[in-house]
Design an enzyme around this catalytic site. Structure first.
Site, PDB file in Angstrom:
ATOM      1  N   TYR A  86       0.820  -1.215   0.000  1.00 27.42           N
ATOM      2  CA  TYR A  86       0.000   0.000   0.000  1.00 27.42           C
ATOM      3  C   TYR A  86       0.861   1.276   0.000  1.00 27.42           C
ATOM      4  CZ  TYR A  86      -3.096   3.557   2.106  1.00 27.42           C
ATOM      5  OH  TYR A  86      -3.779   4.707   2.399  1.00 27.42           O
ATOM      6  N   ASP A  96       9.566  -7.491  -3.818  1.00 27.84           N
ATOM      7  CA  ASP A  96       8.430  -7.866  -2.967  1.00 27.84           C
ATOM      8  C   ASP A  96       8.208  -9.366  -3.102  1.00 27.84           C
ATOM      9  OD1 ASP A  96       5.649  -7.931  -1.777  1.00 27.84           O
ATOM     10  OD2 ASP A  96       5.896  -5.772  -1.891  1.00 27.84           O
ATOM     11  N   ASP A 148      12.154 -12.449  -1.323  1.00 29.61           N
ATOM     12  CA  ASP A 148      11.742 -12.523   0.083  1.00 29.61           C
ATOM     13  C   ASP A 148      12.958 -12.155   0.925  1.00 29.61           C
ATOM     14  OD1 ASP A 148      11.176 -13.390   2.714  1.00 29.61           O
ATOM     15  OD2 ASP A 148       9.681 -14.799   1.931  1.00 29.61           O
ATOM     16  N   SER A 152       6.602   3.247  12.972  1.00 27.61           N
ATOM     17  CA  SER A 152       5.175   3.437  13.223  1.00 27.61           C
ATOM     18  C   SER A 152       4.951   4.126  14.554  1.00 27.61           C
ATOM     19  CB  SER A 152       4.506   2.055  13.253  1.00 27.61           C
ATOM     20  OG  SER A 152       3.195   2.149  13.753  1.00 27.61           O
ATOM     21  N   TYR A 171       3.617  -7.061  16.932  1.00 27.96           N
ATOM     22  CA  TYR A 171       3.945  -6.239  15.753  1.00 27.96           C
ATOM     23  C   TYR A 171       4.721  -4.998  16.176  1.00 27.96           C
ATOM     24  CZ  TYR A 171       3.272  -2.488  12.384  1.00 27.96           C
ATOM     25  OH  TYR A 171       3.484  -1.411  11.549  1.00 27.96           O
ATOM     26  N   LYS A 227       8.680  -3.469  15.326  1.00 19.43           N
ATOM     27  CA  LYS A 227       9.047  -2.124  14.814  1.00 19.43           C
ATOM     28  C   LYS A 227      10.081  -1.486  15.732  1.00 19.43           C
ATOM     29  CE  LYS A 227       7.127  -2.041  11.136  1.00 19.43           C
ATOM     30  NZ  LYS A 227       7.594  -1.643   9.817  1.00 19.43           N
ATOM     31  N   ASN A 254      -1.497   7.477  11.002  1.00 21.96           N
ATOM     32  CA  ASN A 254      -2.496   6.602  10.373  1.00 21.96           C
ATOM     33  C   ASN A 254      -2.654   6.912   8.883  1.00 21.96           C
ATOM     34  OD1 ASN A 254      -3.014   6.586  13.328  1.00 21.96           O
ATOM     35  ND2 ASN A 254      -4.614   5.165  12.757  1.00 21.96           N
ATOM     36  N   LEU A 267      -9.875   1.426  10.316  1.00 14.72           N
ATOM     37  CA  LEU A 267     -11.133   2.150  10.156  1.00 14.72           C
ATOM     38  C   LEU A 267     -11.439   2.527   8.700  1.00 14.72           C
ATOM     39  CD1 LEU A 267     -13.563   3.533  11.480  1.00 14.72           C
ATOM     40  CD2 LEU A 267     -12.138   5.578  11.736  1.00 14.72           C
ATOM     41  N   ARG A 287      -7.588   9.765  16.151  1.00 13.86           N
ATOM     42  CA  ARG A 287      -6.305   9.406  15.536  1.00 13.86           C
ATOM     43  C   ARG A 287      -5.858  10.516  14.576  1.00 13.86           C
ATOM     44  NH1 ARG A 287      -7.038   6.262  18.879  1.00 13.86           N
ATOM     45  NH2 ARG A 287      -6.850   3.991  18.862  1.00 13.86           N
TER      46      ARG A 287
HETATM   47  P1  NAD Z   1       1.600  -3.622   3.047  1.00 17.76           P
HETATM   48  O1  NAD Z   1       1.388  -4.964   3.645  1.00 17.76           O
HETATM   49  O2  NAD Z   1       0.601  -3.132   2.070  1.00 17.76           O
HETATM   50  O3  NAD Z   1       3.043  -3.549   2.350  1.00 17.76           O
HETATM   51  C1  NAD Z   1       4.139  -4.304   2.797  1.00 17.76           C
HETATM   52  C2  NAD Z   1       4.726  -5.030   1.587  1.00 17.76           C
HETATM   53  O4  NAD Z   1       5.867  -5.783   1.999  1.00 17.76           O
HETATM   54  C3  NAD Z   1       3.736  -6.014   0.962  1.00 17.76           C
HETATM   55  O5  NAD Z   1       3.702  -5.814  -0.439  1.00 17.76           O
HETATM   56  C4  NAD Z   1       4.319  -7.381   1.312  1.00 17.76           C
HETATM   57  O6  NAD Z   1       4.027  -8.351   0.314  1.00 17.76           O
HETATM   58  C5  NAD Z   1       5.799  -7.070   1.406  1.00 17.76           C
HETATM   59  N1  NAD Z   1       6.557  -7.977   2.272  1.00 17.76           N
HETATM   60  C6  NAD Z   1       6.274  -8.360   3.545  1.00 17.76           C
HETATM   61  N2  NAD Z   1       7.216  -9.206   3.989  1.00 17.76           N
HETATM   62  C7  NAD Z   1       8.124  -9.349   3.001  1.00 17.76           C
HETATM   63  C8  NAD Z   1       9.330 -10.086   2.854  1.00 17.76           C
HETATM   64  N3  NAD Z   1       9.793 -10.878   3.842  1.00 17.76           N
HETATM   65  N4  NAD Z   1      10.020  -9.979   1.704  1.00 17.76           N
HETATM   66  C9  NAD Z   1       9.577  -9.208   0.709  1.00 17.76           C
HETATM   67  N5  NAD Z   1       8.440  -8.493   0.767  1.00 17.76           N
HETATM   68  C10 NAD Z   1       7.722  -8.561   1.904  1.00 17.76           C
HETATM   69  O7  NAD Z   1       1.757  -2.595   4.244  1.00 17.76           O
HETATM   70  P2  NAD Z   1       1.795  -1.000   4.208  1.00 17.76           P
HETATM   71  O8  NAD Z   1       0.567  -0.500   4.850  1.00 17.76           O
HETATM   72  O9  NAD Z   1       2.162  -0.535   2.854  1.00 17.76           O
HETATM   73  O10 NAD Z   1       2.979  -0.741   5.227  1.00 17.76           O
HETATM   74  C11 NAD Z   1       4.310  -0.540   4.767  1.00 17.76           C
HETATM   75  C12 NAD Z   1       5.205  -0.403   5.978  1.00 17.76           C
HETATM   76  O11 NAD Z   1       4.750   0.679   6.782  1.00 17.76           O
HETATM   77  C13 NAD Z   1       5.226  -1.613   6.884  1.00 17.76           C
HETATM   78  O12 NAD Z   1       6.563  -1.800   7.329  1.00 17.76           O
HETATM   79  C14 NAD Z   1       4.335  -1.226   8.029  1.00 17.76           C
HETATM   80  O13 NAD Z   1       4.713  -1.882   9.223  1.00 17.76           O
HETATM   81  C15 NAD Z   1       4.574   0.264   8.120  1.00 17.76           C
HETATM   82  N6  NAD Z   1       3.459   1.017   8.700  1.00 17.76           N
HETATM   83  C16 NAD Z   1       2.222   0.909   8.153  1.00 17.76           C
HETATM   84  C17 NAD Z   1       1.148   1.618   8.731  1.00 17.76           C
HETATM   85  C18 NAD Z   1      -0.243   1.495   8.166  1.00 17.76           C
HETATM   86  O14 NAD Z   1      -1.181   1.867   8.865  1.00 17.76           O
HETATM   87  N7  NAD Z   1      -0.432   1.042   6.933  1.00 17.76           N
HETATM   88  C19 NAD Z   1       1.369   2.437   9.849  1.00 17.76           C
HETATM   89  C20 NAD Z   1       2.650   2.536  10.358  1.00 17.76           C
HETATM   90  C21 NAD Z   1       3.703   1.828   9.771  1.00 17.76           C
HETATM   91  N1  UFG Z   2     -12.184   1.623  14.699  1.00 16.65           N
HETATM   92  C1  UFG Z   2     -13.524   1.383  14.799  1.00 16.65           C
HETATM   93  N2  UFG Z   2     -14.053   0.391  14.034  1.00 16.65           N
HETATM   94  C2  UFG Z   2     -13.304  -0.369  13.173  1.00 16.65           C
HETATM   95  C3  UFG Z   2     -11.918  -0.105  13.076  1.00 16.65           C
HETATM   96  C4  UFG Z   2     -11.396   0.909  13.864  1.00 16.65           C
HETATM   97  O1  UFG Z   2     -14.237   2.025  15.564  1.00 16.65           O
HETATM   98  O2  UFG Z   2     -13.844  -1.276  12.514  1.00 16.65           O
HETATM   99  C5  UFG Z   2     -11.606   2.732  15.492  1.00 16.65           C
HETATM  100  C6  UFG Z   2     -10.549   2.287  16.479  1.00 16.65           C
HETATM  101  O3  UFG Z   2     -11.120   1.875  17.691  1.00 16.65           O
HETATM  102  C7  UFG Z   2      -9.700   3.546  16.593  1.00 16.65           C
HETATM  103  C8  UFG Z   2      -9.801   4.172  15.200  1.00 16.65           C
HETATM  104  O4  UFG Z   2     -10.956   3.604  14.614  1.00 16.65           O
HETATM  105  O5  UFG Z   2     -10.272   4.418  17.512  1.00 16.65           O
HETATM  106  C9  UFG Z   2      -8.597   3.865  14.322  1.00 16.65           C
HETATM  107  O6  UFG Z   2      -8.384   2.459  14.281  1.00 16.65           O
HETATM  108  P1  UFG Z   2      -7.368   1.808  13.236  1.00 16.65           P
HETATM  109  O7  UFG Z   2      -7.401   0.337  13.471  1.00 16.65           O
HETATM  110  O8  UFG Z   2      -7.669   2.301  11.874  1.00 16.65           O
HETATM  111  O9  UFG Z   2      -5.962   2.455  13.647  1.00 16.65           O
HETATM  112  P2  UFG Z   2      -5.103   2.307  14.973  1.00 16.65           P
HETATM  113  O10 UFG Z   2      -4.643   3.688  15.338  1.00 16.65           O
HETATM  114  O11 UFG Z   2      -5.813   1.534  16.010  1.00 16.65           O
HETATM  115  O12 UFG Z   2      -3.862   1.438  14.501  1.00 16.65           O
HETATM  116  C10 UFG Z   2      -3.149   1.722  13.282  1.00 16.65           C
HETATM  117  C11 UFG Z   2      -2.411   0.461  12.846  1.00 16.65           C
HETATM  118  C12 UFG Z   2      -1.346   0.125  13.848  1.00 16.65           C
HETATM  119  C13 UFG Z   2      -0.440   1.290  14.033  1.00 16.65           C
HETATM  120  C14 UFG Z   2      -1.226   2.517  14.422  1.00 16.65           C
HETATM  121  C15 UFG Z   2      -0.330   3.719  14.468  1.00 16.65           C
HETATM  122  O13 UFG Z   2      -3.317  -0.627  12.741  1.00 16.65           O
HETATM  123  O14 UFG Z   2      -0.572  -0.940  13.363  1.00 16.65           O
HETATM  124  O15 UFG Z   2      -2.253   2.772  13.464  1.00 16.65           O
HETATM  125  O16 UFG Z   2       0.353   3.848  13.253  1.00 16.65           O
HETATM  126  F1  UFG Z   2       0.428   1.011  15.020  1.00 16.65           F
END
Ligand code: NAD
Ligand code: UFG
Length: 360
Positions: free
Chosen positions: A11, A31, A58, A124, A148, A152, A178, A199, A230
Site C-alpha cells: 500500500y 516484494d 523474500d 510506526s 507487531y 518495529k 495513520n 477504520l 487518531r
Molecule cells: P503492506 O502490507 O501493504 O506492504 C508491505 C509489503 O511488503 C507487501 O507488499 C508485502 O508483500 C511485502 N513484504 C512483507 N514481507 C516481506 C518479505 N519478507 N520480503 C519481501 N516483501 C515482503 O503494508 P503497508 O501498509 O504498505 O505498510 C508498509 C510499511 O509501513 C510496513 O513496514 C508497516 O509496518 C509500516 N506502517 C504501516 C502503517 C499502516 O497503517 N499502513 C502504519 C505505520 C507503519
Molecule cells: N475503529 C472502529 N471500528 C473499526 C476499526 C477501527 O471504531 O472497525 C476505530 C478504532 O477503535 C480507533 C480508530 O478507529 O479508535 C482507528 O483504528 P485503526 O485500526 O484504523 O488504527 P489504529 O490507530 O488503532 O492502529 C493503526 C495500525 C497500527 C499502528 C497505528 C499507528 O493498525 O498498526 O495505526 O500507526 F500502530
C-alpha cells in the site's frame, strides 16, 4: 539515484514509488507478494508512464537478497517490507519476529556487504503505545503493546546500532501515524485481505456495499465525541516524505527519526461523516464495546519533520476520503477488480532490463 524499494508492491510502498519516480529516481521494486498483488506493478506503470523494474524476492531468503544486490550499486534502500496486522501478530508472533526482524537483519547485511549506506525505514506510531500526552513528540517514552509493535521497535533499535557502529551508514526512521487515502488516479490504493482491521478501509467497504455496517469501538472514550481519535494522514503526503528523506540523507549525511502525521486528531465519527459526504453514501454504524488494546487518542507533533525535512502534510480529511472513495468505487474488489486492467496489459520490466539500464 538508484533506489531499491523493498515491499514496494504494498500500500504505502506503491504510492511512494509514484513520488520517487516523479522525482527522477530509478527504482527497483522487490516484494514477495505476501500482502500485495502483482497487478500493482501494471497500475504503477500506467501512473509513472514507464516500466516498473521488479524482482520477486523474500527478505528472509539470502539467495534472493544476493540476486537483488548483484548489480550496480544502489544509492539508497527504502524498506517497507513487513507484516503489519496487530491482531495477527498476537496470534503468530514468531512469524512476525522472523519476517520483520530477521528480514531486516538480512537486508542490512546485504546493504553492508554491497556498501549501500542510506536507508529509509517504515516505522510506526505504534512504538509509542499508549502515550502519556498528546501531541506525541519523538522523545516520548517508547513502549509497545503487541508483537507487531515490538518488531518495529526492535528494528529501529538494530538500525540505530548499525548507525552507531558505522558512522558512514545513515538511516531515516519515519514513524507513520495513520496513513489513509489513495493515489488521485484511483489506480492504486489500500486493499486489505479479509475483513479490514483499520477504520478507513472498513468504512469504504461499507460505502461500496461490501459490508453492512461499521462497528464503532467505544462511544465512551474521553474525547470530543466519545469515539477514538487518531492522526489520519493522506498516503500521498506520506509518500512525499520518503523522497524528502532520501534527499535529506544525501544532503546531510546524518540519521534522523521523525513523526509523520498532520498534528490534527480526528474522531471515528468525524471521519465517518467526512466519508459519507465525499462518497454521497450513507455509512450505517453502531457503537459497540471498546476494542482490546485501543487507546483514546493519539496524534503527532510533526514539527520535527517540518524542521529537518521541510515536510508537512498538505491534504485534509476531505481529500483523504475523496481519494479513498475514488479507489474503492473504481475497484470495488480491490486489485481483484480486473476491469481497470483490461485496457492496460502492459509489461513489467525484468531484473535483466534493470541491470542494463543501471549499467548504462
Ligand atoms: P503492506 O502490507 O501493504 O506492504 C508491505 C509489503 O511488503 C507487501 O507488499 C508485502 O508483500 C511485502 N513484504 C512483507 N514481507 C516481506 C518479505 N519478507 N520480503 C519481501 N516483501 C515482503 O503494508 P503497508 O501498509 O504498505 O505498510 C508498509 C510499511 O509501513 C510496513 O513496514 C508497516 O509496518 C509500516 N506502517 C504501516 C502503517 C499502516 O497503517 N499502513 C502504519 C505505520 C507503519
Ligand atoms: N475503529 C472502529 N471500528 C473499526 C476499526 C477501527 O471504531 O472497525 C476505530 C478504532 O477503535 C480507533 C480508530 O478507529 O479508535 C482507528 O483504528 P485503526 O485500526 O484504523 O488504527 P489504529 O490507530 O488503532 O492502529 C493503526 C495500525 C497500527 C499502528 C497505528 C499507528 O493498525 O498498526 O495505526 O500507526 F500502530
Amino acid at each position: 539515484m538508484r533506489i531499491l524499494v523493498c515491499g514496494g508492491a504494498g500500500y504505502i510502498g506503491s504510492h511512494a514509488c509514484t513520488v520517487l519516480a516523479g522525482r527522477g529516481h530509478d527504482l527497483l521494486v522487490a516484494d514477495n507478494f505476501a500482502n500485495s498483488s502483482p497487478r500493482v506493478l501494471e497500475r504503477l506503470r500506467r501512473i509513472i508512464g514507464a516500466p516498473v523494474f521488479f524482482q520477486q524476492a523474500d527478505l528472509r531468503v539470502r539467495a534472493d537478497l544476493d540476486a537483488l544486490f548483484d548489480g550496480p550499486r544502489f544509492d539508497a534502500v527504502v524498506h517497507f517490507a513487513a507484516l503489519k496486522a496487530v491482531g495477527d501478530s498476537c496470534r503468530r508472533p514468531l512469524d512476525y519476529f522472523d519476517n520483520n526482524i530477521a528480514g531486516t537483519i538480512h537486508l542490512l547485511q546485504a546493504m553492508q556487504a554491497a556498501g549501500v549506506k542510506r536507508l529509509v525505514f517504515s516505522s510506526s506510531a505504534t512504538v509509542y503505545g499508549d502515550p502519556d500526552s498528546v501531541p506525541v513528540r519523538e522523545d516520548a517514552a517508547l513502549r509497545t503493546t503487541n508483537p507487531y509493535g515490538r518488531t518495529k521497535l526492535v528494528m529501529e533499535q538494530l538500525i540505530g546500532d548499525l548507525c552507531e557502529s558505522d558512522p558512514s551508514f545513515h538511516a531515516a526512521n519515519l514513524r507513520y501515524f495513520n496513513p489513509v487515502g489513495a493515489h488521485p488516479s484511483g489506480l492504486i490504493g489500500e486493499d486489505p485481505g479479509g475483513v479490514p482491521d483499520n477504520l478507513m478501509p472498513y468504512v469504504s467497504q461499507v460505502a461500496v456495499g461490501r459490508r453492512e455496517r461499521l462497528q464503532v469501538f467505544g462511544g465512551d472514550w474521553p474525547t470530543v465525541d466519545g469515539t477514538g481519535v487518531r492522526d489520519y494522514l493522506h498516503v500521498m503526503d506520506l509518500a512525499r516524505a520518503h523522497a524528502d528523506a532520501i534527499d535529506y540523507l544525501a544532503r546531510e549525511d546524518r540519521s534522523l527519526t521523525v513523526n509523520l502525521g498532520t498534528g490534527r486528531g480526528v474522531s471515528v465519527l468525524e471521519l465517518v461523516r467526512a466519508f459519507a459526504k465525499a462518497s454521497g453514501r450513507e455509512i450505517p454504524y453502531e457503537i459497540v464495546g471498546r476494542r482490546a488494546g485501543d487507546v483514546a487518542q493519539v496524534y503527532a507533533d510533526p514539527s520535527l519533520a517540518q524542521r529537518l525535512l521541510g515536510w508537512r502534510a498538505e491534504l485534509d480529511v476531505e481529500a483523504m476520503c475523496r481519494d479513498a472513495w475514488r479507489w474503492q468505487s473504481m475497484n470495488p474488489d480491490g486489485y481483484g477488480s480486473a476491469a481497470v486492467d483490461e485496457a492496460a496489459a502492459g509489461e513489467v520490466a525484468s531484473q535483466h532490463e534493470w541491470d542494463a539500464l543501471a549499467a548504462g
